[in-house]
Design an enzyme around this catalytic site. Structure first.
Site, PDB file in Angstrom:
ATOM      1  N   ASP A 146     -30.471  40.586  20.000  1.00 12.30           N
ATOM      2  CA  ASP A 146     -31.039  40.836  18.682  1.00 12.30           C
ATOM      3  C   ASP A 146     -31.042  42.340  18.417  1.00 12.30           C
ATOM      4  O   ASP A 146     -30.582  43.130  19.241  1.00 12.30           O
ATOM      5  CB  ASP A 146     -32.445  40.236  18.551  1.00 12.30           C
ATOM      6  CG  ASP A 146     -33.444  40.804  19.555  1.00 12.30           C
ATOM      7  OD1 ASP A 146     -33.129  41.818  20.208  1.00 12.30           O
ATOM      8  OD2 ASP A 146     -34.537  40.227  19.690  1.00 12.30           O
TER       9      ASP A 146
ATOM     10  N   GLU B 212     -32.389  43.650  29.752  1.00 13.09           N
ATOM     11  CA  GLU B 212     -33.550  44.069  28.965  1.00 13.09           C
ATOM     12  C   GLU B 212     -34.824  44.045  29.789  1.00 13.09           C
ATOM     13  O   GLU B 212     -35.724  44.848  29.578  1.00 13.09           O
ATOM     14  CB  GLU B 212     -33.717  43.182  27.725  1.00 13.09           C
ATOM     15  CG  GLU B 212     -34.965  43.512  26.937  1.00 13.09           C
ATOM     16  CD  GLU B 212     -34.916  43.047  25.492  1.00 13.09           C
ATOM     17  OE1 GLU B 212     -35.985  42.845  24.919  1.00 13.09           O
ATOM     18  OE2 GLU B 212     -33.826  42.916  24.926  1.00 13.09           O
ATOM     19  N   LYS B 213     -34.902  43.112  30.730  1.00 18.61           N
ATOM     20  CA  LYS B 213     -36.109  42.974  31.537  1.00 18.61           C
ATOM     21  C   LYS B 213     -35.750  42.367  32.888  1.00 18.61           C
ATOM     22  O   LYS B 213     -34.654  41.822  33.065  1.00 18.61           O
ATOM     23  CB  LYS B 213     -37.136  42.116  30.817  1.00 18.61           C
ATOM     24  CG  LYS B 213     -36.599  40.795  30.311  1.00 18.61           C
ATOM     25  CD  LYS B 213     -37.571  40.170  29.338  1.00 18.61           C
ATOM     26  CE  LYS B 213     -37.001  38.894  28.720  1.00 18.61           C
ATOM     27  NZ  LYS B 213     -35.816  39.160  27.896  1.00 18.61           N
TER      28      LYS B 213
ATOM     29  N   ARG C 106     -36.543  33.925  20.657  1.00 18.06           N
ATOM     30  CA  ARG C 106     -36.824  34.762  19.485  1.00 18.06           C
ATOM     31  C   ARG C 106     -35.680  34.702  18.473  1.00 18.06           C
ATOM     32  O   ARG C 106     -35.338  35.685  17.831  1.00 18.06           O
ATOM     33  CB  ARG C 106     -37.078  36.203  19.933  1.00 18.06           C
ATOM     34  CG  ARG C 106     -38.323  36.338  20.784  1.00 18.06           C
ATOM     35  CD  ARG C 106     -38.478  37.730  21.351  1.00 18.06           C
ATOM     36  NE  ARG C 106     -39.698  37.847  22.121  1.00 18.06           N
ATOM     37  CZ  ARG C 106     -40.745  38.606  21.805  1.00 18.06           C
ATOM     38  NH1 ARG C 106     -40.709  39.351  20.722  1.00 18.06           N
ATOM     39  NH2 ARG C 106     -41.811  38.644  22.559  1.00 18.06           N
TER      40      ARG C 106
ATOM     41  N   ASP D 281     -31.321  41.814  25.112  1.00 13.36           N
ATOM     42  CA  ASP D 281     -31.412  40.527  24.423  1.00 13.36           C
ATOM     43  C   ASP D 281     -30.546  40.544  23.159  1.00 13.36           C
ATOM     44  O   ASP D 281     -30.295  41.605  22.579  1.00 13.36           O
ATOM     45  CB  ASP D 281     -32.862  40.224  24.060  1.00 13.36           C
ATOM     46  CG  ASP D 281     -33.640  39.651  25.243  1.00 13.36           C
ATOM     47  OD1 ASP D 281     -33.023  39.356  26.273  1.00 13.36           O
ATOM     48  OD2 ASP D 281     -34.871  39.512  25.132  1.00 13.36           O
TER      49      ASP D 281
ATOM     50  N   TYR E 187     -32.835  31.236  24.439  1.00 14.17           N
ATOM     51  CA  TYR E 187     -33.516  32.431  23.916  1.00 14.17           C
ATOM     52  C   TYR E 187     -34.438  32.060  22.755  1.00 14.17           C
ATOM     53  O   TYR E 187     -33.988  31.525  21.741  1.00 14.17           O
ATOM     54  CB  TYR E 187     -32.467  33.438  23.465  1.00 14.17           C
ATOM     55  CG  TYR E 187     -33.022  34.703  22.871  1.00 14.17           C
ATOM     56  CD1 TYR E 187     -33.711  35.607  23.669  1.00 14.17           C
ATOM     57  CD2 TYR E 187     -32.855  35.003  21.525  1.00 14.17           C
ATOM     58  CE1 TYR E 187     -34.224  36.776  23.127  1.00 14.17           C
ATOM     59  CE2 TYR E 187     -33.352  36.164  20.981  1.00 14.17           C
ATOM     60  CZ  TYR E 187     -34.044  37.051  21.787  1.00 14.17           C
ATOM     61  OH  TYR E 187     -34.552  38.200  21.252  1.00 14.17           O
TER      62      TYR E 187
END
Length: 666
Positions: free
Chosen positions: A105, A7-8, A330, A103, A328
């Site tokens: 989610d 994701e990043k 979030r 991620d 993680y």
């Protein structure tokens, strides 16, 4: 060649760190010794196209154009992301196997899936793509995740739910923002009046609370306390319980409003005999609070340290990405996989090393004790936020980072402490034919509560006998009362009080309201459904939504209190009630969850949404906002007399240091 798409960059580097070396770092990717490649997104590389990308005439805002509903949805590269998209497209074409490492989610699933589709990945490659779920950036955890990859197609429904959310937010926010901005312009307002399916109900919560406080009329009410003695002169107090005959003199909360009635009871019981009618004794066990999800952490941090939701989120991102000290952040989940229990010793050792003040707490923990937190059946895409096994010198952490890490670590250690046990005694006393209640709550075993004594954790400490809880006539102890025991009422006491208005929202209470939104839903049927949903917004977006309302000049701070501005109040007054209540957006979240669980289709969600949007636009055309203040107009977002969408999109609800800008206006 296997291509891992994170994701990043920080996640990409964590994946590469456990894969074959030597490695060659290039712009936008890392090439491994075996020929595989790790690359990454930078949050969403793609975003929903602007209205003018569909038709140039939409660049100028006009009511006649509404609603704007794309026939074929388009995505375009976010500003500054074209080079990374081009690289990913080349790598996807070259790859034999794709690994999706977004991620864990809804948004993390979509942002990589949409890149695969945009890059034209073949049907065969998409069908065989693997899903890598990482919630802990430490090498041991990354290796474990690599060994447990799943077919990405199993997560298609999660991606569809994120896509539905993105498009619905675009439709709702863009169309209603244009409509009310244009109507506001007719009333002389020179700013953008942004409307969103999450931000607007949150603003509505604050406006309604402010209005309730402003319109509140305090009224006196009366209580009667009986000061009692046993035969051995042991003293305690009991509170009068009005009978059914007193209902005409009570308000809806059962409070006595007629002073003379209470005064009569006070006179009647003074210097009179009394008798114990009933005694109920219970021993209550209080399990340790579960490990944190993001909202619970933000609420606790706001109460204890006065931190805003965004400050806590930013701090957590640092602890997760830079220091790799927590999992993680979030997460919306407060449970842990059973397999994590085996890590308890290593995690506890890391806590003791990272937080010397918790060394004693670690030593006293029973690491063989398994709380209810470890439950595979309640863990979904991600688990609770807990410390990792990484050890970092305390000096490397900022003051706020230390505070947040300690909160997370203490909550984790509580899982290895015994239950707190209290003895509760409820006594019913009869005096002059009237009933009085006395209650005692005594701590028998402190258990996990010893961890929180210093910080006076809100909601965890035992209630004390103060003026605030005299209603319960609460004592830390009561005499050893038995049924039939004779007592003497030495004195009756009349207590006059005033009804109090509700309190203004704070960061903690506004977050709590967003997560427990069912309490604010007007429809009882919807409220029942929503008790099991995530509330207004998601763990990942709530902090951004609150900050967004401040940036747009709709909310302001007064000390710790959060108040609505004149503009915020005027906007809510102009909107139809359905836009300012949480019912609709809460229903959206329930529907999106149903899509992610394959219980509802994309079309079943979008069709009624479009019909409702059309109805709301008709209402907007009939309303001209009044009372709008020009004082707090942020980046107004218009040039040469023409409003532009970019003016409010720059402050996207989820824009943050992490770089994930979610398409759509919330």
């Amino acid at each position: 060649m296997i291509l891992y798409i994170a994701e990043k960059p920080s996640l990409g580097r964590a994946i590469a760190a456990v894969l074959p070396k030597p490695q060659q770092k290039e712009q936008g990717c890392i090439r491994l010794a075996n020929g595989d490649v790790v690359s990454w997104c930078v949050g969403h590389l793609l975003e929903q196209a602007e209205p003018e990308d569909y038709d140039p005439q939409y660049k100028k805002w006009q009511l006649a154009h509404l609603p704007i509903v794309p026939e074929q949805w388009q995505l375009k590269a976010r500003k500054g992301c074209a080079a990374q998209l081009k690289l990913l497209k080349q790598l996807i074409k070259q790859a034999d196997q794709l690994v999706h490492a977004g991620d864990p989610d809804r948004e993390g699933q979509l942002l990589v899936d949409e890149v695969l589709a945009w890059a034209g990945a073949s049907t065969g490659k998409i069908a065989t793509t693997q899903r890598l779920l990482i919630s802990d950036l430490n090498p041991e955890a990354v290796n474990r995740a690599l060994a447990q990859m799943k077919p990405n197609k199993e997560f298609k429904a999660l991606s569809v739910s994120a896509l539905a959310r993105s498009r619905a937010d675009w439709l709702y926010g863009l169309n209603l923002t244009r409509a009310y901005t244009l109507q506001g312009q007719k009333g002389g307002y020179k700013g953008v009046l942004s409307v969103g399916r999450v931000q607007t109900p949150v603003l509505g919560l604050v406006v309604r609370r402010d209005n309730e406080i402003a319109n509140f009329v305090s009224k006196p009410f009366y209580q009667v306390l009986a000061h009692l003695h046993t035969e051995s002169a042991e003293a305690f107090t009991a509170l009068w319980q009005p009978s059914a005959a007193c209902e005409p003199y009570q308000d809806e909360d059962g409070r006595i409003l007629v002073r003379e009635l209470a005064a009569m009871v006070q006179r009647k019981i003074t210097n009179q005999p009394a008798q114990v009618e009933a005694v109920e004794r219970k021993q209550k066990k209080h399990a340790a609070p579960l490990p944190y999800n993001l909202s619970a952490l933000q609420i606790d941090a706001a109460r204890r340290f006065g931190l805003s939701a965004q400050q806590v989120l930013d701090c957590c991102q640092q602890l997760y990405e830079q220091h790799q000290l927590i999992t993680y952040p979030r997460s919306d989940n407060r449970y842990l996989p059973a397999a994590h229990f085996a890590e308890a010793a290593k995690v506890s050792q890391a806590i003791a090393a990272n937080q010397p003040e918790l060394q004693g707490a670690v030593q006293a923990a029973d690491l063989k004790r398994r709380s209810k937190a470890w439950d595979d059946s309640k863990v979904e895409a991600h688990h609770a936020i807990i410390p990792t096994i990484k050890q970092v010198a305390l000096s490397r952490l900022g003051v706020t980072e230390q505070k947040i890490y300690r909160l997370i670590a203490t909550q984790y250690l509580a899982q290895f402490y015994p239950d707190a046990i209290t003895d509760e005694v409820r006594a019913t006393i009869v005096i002059a034919k009237g009933q009085f209640k006395a209650l005692a709550n005594t701590e028998r075993v402190a258990g996990w509560r010893v961890l929180f004594r210093k910080e006076d954790v809100s909601g965890n400490s035992l209630a004390q006998s103060t003026e605030e809880n005299v209603d319960a006539a609460l004592h830390t102890s009561l005499p050893a009362l038995v049924v039939g025991q004779k007592l003497h009422c030495v004195q009756g006491e009349l207590v006059e009080k005033l009804t109090q208005p509700p309190k203004h929202f704070t960061d903690a209470t506004l977050l709590a309201a967003m997560t427990g939104i069912a309490r604010y839903v007007t429809d009882s049927a919807i409220r029942k459904v929503l008790k099991d949903t995530d509330g207004l917004g998601t763990e990942a977006t709530r902090a951004g939504i609150i900050e967004l309302l401040f940036k747009r000049g709709y909310l302001k701070r007064q000390g710790k209190q959060i108040l609505a501005t004149m503009t915020g109040k005027a906007l809510i007054a102009a909107l139809p009630e359905s836009a300012a209540l949480p019912d609709m957006t809460a229903q959206w979240e329930a529907a999106l969850t149903a899509i992610s669980q394959r219980q509802q289709s994309y079309q079943q969600f979008m069709t009624p949404l479009l019909a409702n949007l059309q109805h709301m636009l008709v209402q907007a055309a009939q309303s001209i906002p009044t009372g709008l203040s020009q004082e707090h107009i942020p980046g107004r977002g218009y040039t040469k007399g023409r409003f532009t969408q970019k003016g409010y999109k720059k402050t996207s609800a989820a824009s943050n240091k992490r770089g994930r800008a979610r398409p759509g206006i919330k």
